[in-house]
Each structure stands twice: as structure tokens, then as C-alpha cells.
Write an enzyme that holds these catalytic residues in place. Structure first.
Site, mmCIF file in Angstrom:
data_model
loop_
_atom_site.group_PDB
_atom_site.id
_atom_site.type_symbol
_atom_site.label_atom_id
_atom_site.label_comp_id
_atom_site.label_asym_id
_atom_site.label_seq_id
_atom_site.Cartn_x
_atom_site.Cartn_y
_atom_site.Cartn_z
ATOM 1 N N HIS A 131 -1.228 10.422 37.954
ATOM 2 C CA HIS A 131 -1.903 10.110 39.216
ATOM 3 C C HIS A 131 -3.262 9.437 39.006
ATOM 4 O O HIS A 131 -4.016 9.266 39.967
ATOM 5 C CB HIS A 131 -2.089 11.359 40.085
ATOM 6 C CG HIS A 131 -0.812 11.972 40.562
ATOM 7 N ND1 HIS A 131 -0.741 12.795 41.662
ATOM 8 C CD2 HIS A 131 0.460 11.887 40.095
ATOM 9 C CE1 HIS A 131 0.503 13.202 41.851
ATOM 10 N NE2 HIS A 131 1.253 12.657 40.901
ATOM 11 N N HIS A 166 9.722 16.436 39.221
ATOM 12 C CA HIS A 166 9.689 17.121 40.521
ATOM 13 C C HIS A 166 10.762 16.614 41.489
ATOM 14 O O HIS A 166 10.789 17.053 42.648
ATOM 15 C CB HIS A 166 8.319 16.954 41.181
ATOM 16 C CG HIS A 166 7.231 17.759 40.544
ATOM 17 N ND1 HIS A 166 7.276 19.133 40.441
ATOM 18 C CD2 HIS A 166 6.054 17.372 39.972
ATOM 19 C CE1 HIS A 166 6.186 19.568 39.834
ATOM 20 N NE2 HIS A 166 5.430 18.518 39.528
ATOM 21 N N HIS A 197 7.787 8.498 33.194
ATOM 22 C CA HIS A 197 7.074 9.552 33.886
ATOM 23 C C HIS A 197 6.656 10.595 32.853
ATOM 24 O O HIS A 197 7.440 11.464 32.469
ATOM 25 C CB HIS A 197 8.000 10.165 34.946
ATOM 26 C CG HIS A 197 7.291 10.957 35.990
ATOM 27 N ND1 HIS A 197 6.555 10.376 37.012
ATOM 28 C CD2 HIS A 197 7.215 12.295 36.199
ATOM 29 C CE1 HIS A 197 6.064 11.309 37.787
ATOM 30 N NE2 HIS A 197 6.444 12.491 37.314
ATOM 31 N N GLU A 219 8.587 11.142 43.644
ATOM 32 C CA GLU A 219 8.866 12.566 43.406
ATOM 33 C C GLU A 219 7.856 13.493 44.086
ATOM 34 O O GLU A 219 8.052 14.697 44.108
ATOM 35 C CB GLU A 219 8.917 12.851 41.909
ATOM 36 C CG GLU A 219 7.584 12.764 41.212
ATOM 37 C CD GLU A 219 7.530 13.691 39.990
ATOM 38 O OE1 GLU A 219 8.590 13.993 39.445
ATOM 39 O OE2 GLU A 219 6.415 14.088 39.617
ATOM 40 N N ASN A 220 6.788 12.919 44.662
ATOM 41 C CA ASN A 220 5.776 13.724 45.354
ATOM 42 C C ASN A 220 5.737 13.440 46.861
ATOM 43 O O ASN A 220 4.759 13.773 47.527
ATOM 44 C CB ASN A 220 4.384 13.452 44.782
ATOM 45 C CG ASN A 220 4.254 13.789 43.319
ATOM 46 O OD1 ASN A 220 3.767 12.976 42.531
ATOM 47 N ND2 ASN A 220 4.682 14.969 42.921
ATOM 48 N N ASP A 260 2.820 7.103 41.873
ATOM 49 C CA ASP A 260 3.209 8.315 42.600
ATOM 50 C C ASP A 260 2.690 8.342 44.046
ATOM 51 O O ASP A 260 1.491 8.469 44.274
ATOM 52 C CB ASP A 260 2.681 9.552 41.868
ATOM 53 C CG ASP A 260 3.207 9.668 40.452
ATOM 54 O OD1 ASP A 260 3.855 10.671 40.130
ATOM 55 O OD2 ASP A 260 2.945 8.739 39.644
ATOM 56 N N HIS A 290 3.015 9.655 36.684
ATOM 57 C CA HIS A 290 2.898 11.113 36.553
ATOM 58 C C HIS A 290 1.467 11.638 36.561
ATOM 59 O O HIS A 290 1.210 12.680 37.169
ATOM 60 C CB HIS A 290 3.612 11.647 35.308
ATOM 61 C CG HIS A 290 3.540 13.137 35.163
ATOM 62 N ND1 HIS A 290 4.160 14.006 36.052
ATOM 63 C CD2 HIS A 290 2.912 13.935 34.245
ATOM 64 C CE1 HIS A 290 3.928 15.251 35.678
ATOM 65 N NE2 HIS A 290 3.166 15.245 34.609
#
Length: 261
Positions: A177, A68, A150, A39-40, A8, A175
Site C-alpha cells: 500500500h 485476502h 502481491h 483484494e481490499n 490496492d 500489497h
């Protein structure tokens, strides 16, 4: 075939890390393809065309998404048209985006897909059923395949790894992190890691300034999240895939402290 996969990528710090360090990392590992979970990318919530474009320019080939992915309303049309962004395959067909990215450079062929978990996650269809349907439709000689799973639950990730062993080249968890130290080649030839981790500011709580999250846990009052700007780190894996068999030869974890220049 050498795949470089970044966990991520969080906010502006994560994007700057990629822009400044990815070209050298690709040379260092002789990587053919670079995949990131994105996605972040936009301050921790979703992505936009503006933040993605410089990443294509610095060498990113595919961006995978999770729950996200669609957080930025202004990016929906971009996600819909950009085939290099991969949405979770077990989300509804009506969700904007592409569920498979196929790379074909002659001697380098690869499919990239993504799934989200069901445990402690927003509602979605079974990743097990969705993968079985996809795999059974591929025919006798499927291309090498990288899966971003994820998910929150380590048990669900581990179970999914066993489920796809021998059917995918790599099952790479994202997901949470937090990078796990369990990279391995499963018995039937699939490279596996429970979570690749986060590329971004690790002097934080999964990317957010730590004092904000600590305070929120103390008083339970909603607070505005702010991206940390300290403790920059690359979390990634390098996967070597046999182009003929589609199975992984090796998986190597990268956890490297870096500076943003």
C-alpha cells in the site's frame, strides 16, 4: 496498448474514487485496459459481488487478488464463476477462482496473472516455479502479459522482476500500500515497479484509521479496524506495451490527490 493499473483499491473510499475518476483517467491516458488489485475492496478484507459490479460498470476490465481474496465467505461462489477476477497462480489448484484472465478484442490481446510472495506472507507455493511452469506451457509466441506480484518483501519482488524480465510485459508489485519510486523498463523489456501503492484513504495506516493502529501498537490489545475517510489518493501506473513484441515501451507512475464528490 496502454494499460492503466491501480494499486490496492481500499474499501468504499477506493471504490468511489474509481467510480468517479476512472472514466476521465482512461480518456486522459488513452487507456485500452484497466486492471485493479481488488483484494481490499470490501472494507479492506476481500471483495463481494455487490461491491465489484459498479466497478465493471465504470470501466474496470480485470481484478487481481492476493492473500485476502477469499476473506468474504459469501463471495466464494462469485469468485469461482467470474473469469475477470484473477487468483494468485501459486495458490493450490483447489482454491476457488481463475488463475489467468485473457482479454481478446481483436487488435488488443493481453493475459493477466497474479502471484503472492513467500516472505512474511501466508503459505503458498514458489512463485518462481509457478511462473516457469506457466511460461514454458505458452508456446513460441505468448501474448503480452501483465503480472501482479502481491508480496511484502521488496527483495523478493526485485528478484522476481529479474526472473521474469524478457518474459512478461510488466511486473507490477502490490500489497504494501506504499508506492515506490523505482519504476523502470528492465534490460530485456519488462516494465517494473516494486509497489504501485494504494488507491484510497492515505491519511491512515495502509487504509485503516491511524489512531486505531497507533493505539494498537502502544497497548497490543486487539481492536476493530475501521476504514479511514481522509486523504484520498490515486496510486497507479500507466504502461505502454508494444503489441507486436509484447515488451514495454514505457511505465509512468501516477500519484494524485483527489476528492470524492
Amino acid at each position: 496498448m496502454i494499460i492503466l493499473f491501480f494499486g490496492d483499491v481500499y474499501g468504499k473510499p477506493g471504490r468511489l474514487i474509481l467510480q468517479q475518476h476512472l472514466p476521465d483517467l482512461k480518456l486522459e491516458h488513452n487507456a485500452d485496459i484497466c486492471i485493479i488489485n481488488g483484494e481490499n475492496l470490501a472494507d479492506g478484507k476481500g471483495l463481494t459481488e455487490k461491491v465489484v459490479k459498479p466497478l465493471w460498470d465504470c470501466g474496470v476490465d480485470v481484478i487481481t487478488g492476493g492473500n485476502h481474496l477469499w476473506d468474504r465467505v459469501e463471495a466464494i461462489e462469485f469468485i469461482q464463476k467470474e473469469s475477470r477476477i484473477v487468483k494468485p497462480m501459486n495458490y493450490p489448484m483447489a482454491a476457488p477462482g481463475h488463475s489467468v484472465c485473457k482479454i481478446d478484442r481483436g487488435d488488443v490481446k493481453l493475459s493477466v496473472i497474479s502471484f503472492t510472495g513467500q516472505i512474511y506472507m501466508p503459505p503458498c507455493d514458489s512463485p518462481f516455479t509457478a511462473f516457469a511452469d506457466f511460461y514454458n506451457a505458452q508456446g513460441e509466441s505468448p501474448e503480452p502479459l501483465v503480472i501482479d506480484f502481491h508480496a511484502e518483501s521488496t527483495a523478493e519482488k526485485r528478484a522476481f522482476g529479474w526472473f521474469v524480465d524478457g518474459k512478461a510485459s510488466a511486473l507490477l508489485g502490490t500489497h504494501t500500500h506504499i508506492q515506490t519510486a523505482d519504476e523502470e523498463i528492465l534490460p530485456e523489456g519488462t516494465a517494473y515497479i516494486t509497489d504501485v501503492g494504494m488507491t484510497g484513504p492515505h491519511d491512515s495506516v495502509i487504509g485503516v484509521r491511524k489512531n486505531i493502529i497507533v493505539e494498537k501498537n502502544i497497548n497490543a490489545v486487539p481492536m476493530r479496524f475501521e476504514t479511514s475517510d481522509k486523504g484520498m489518493q490515486i496510486n497507479a501506473v500507466v504502461v505502454d506495451i508494444d503489441e507486436t513484441s509484447g515488451f514495454a515501451r514505457s511505465i509512468q507512475r501516477i500519484r494524485r490527490n483527489v476528492e470524492i464528490l
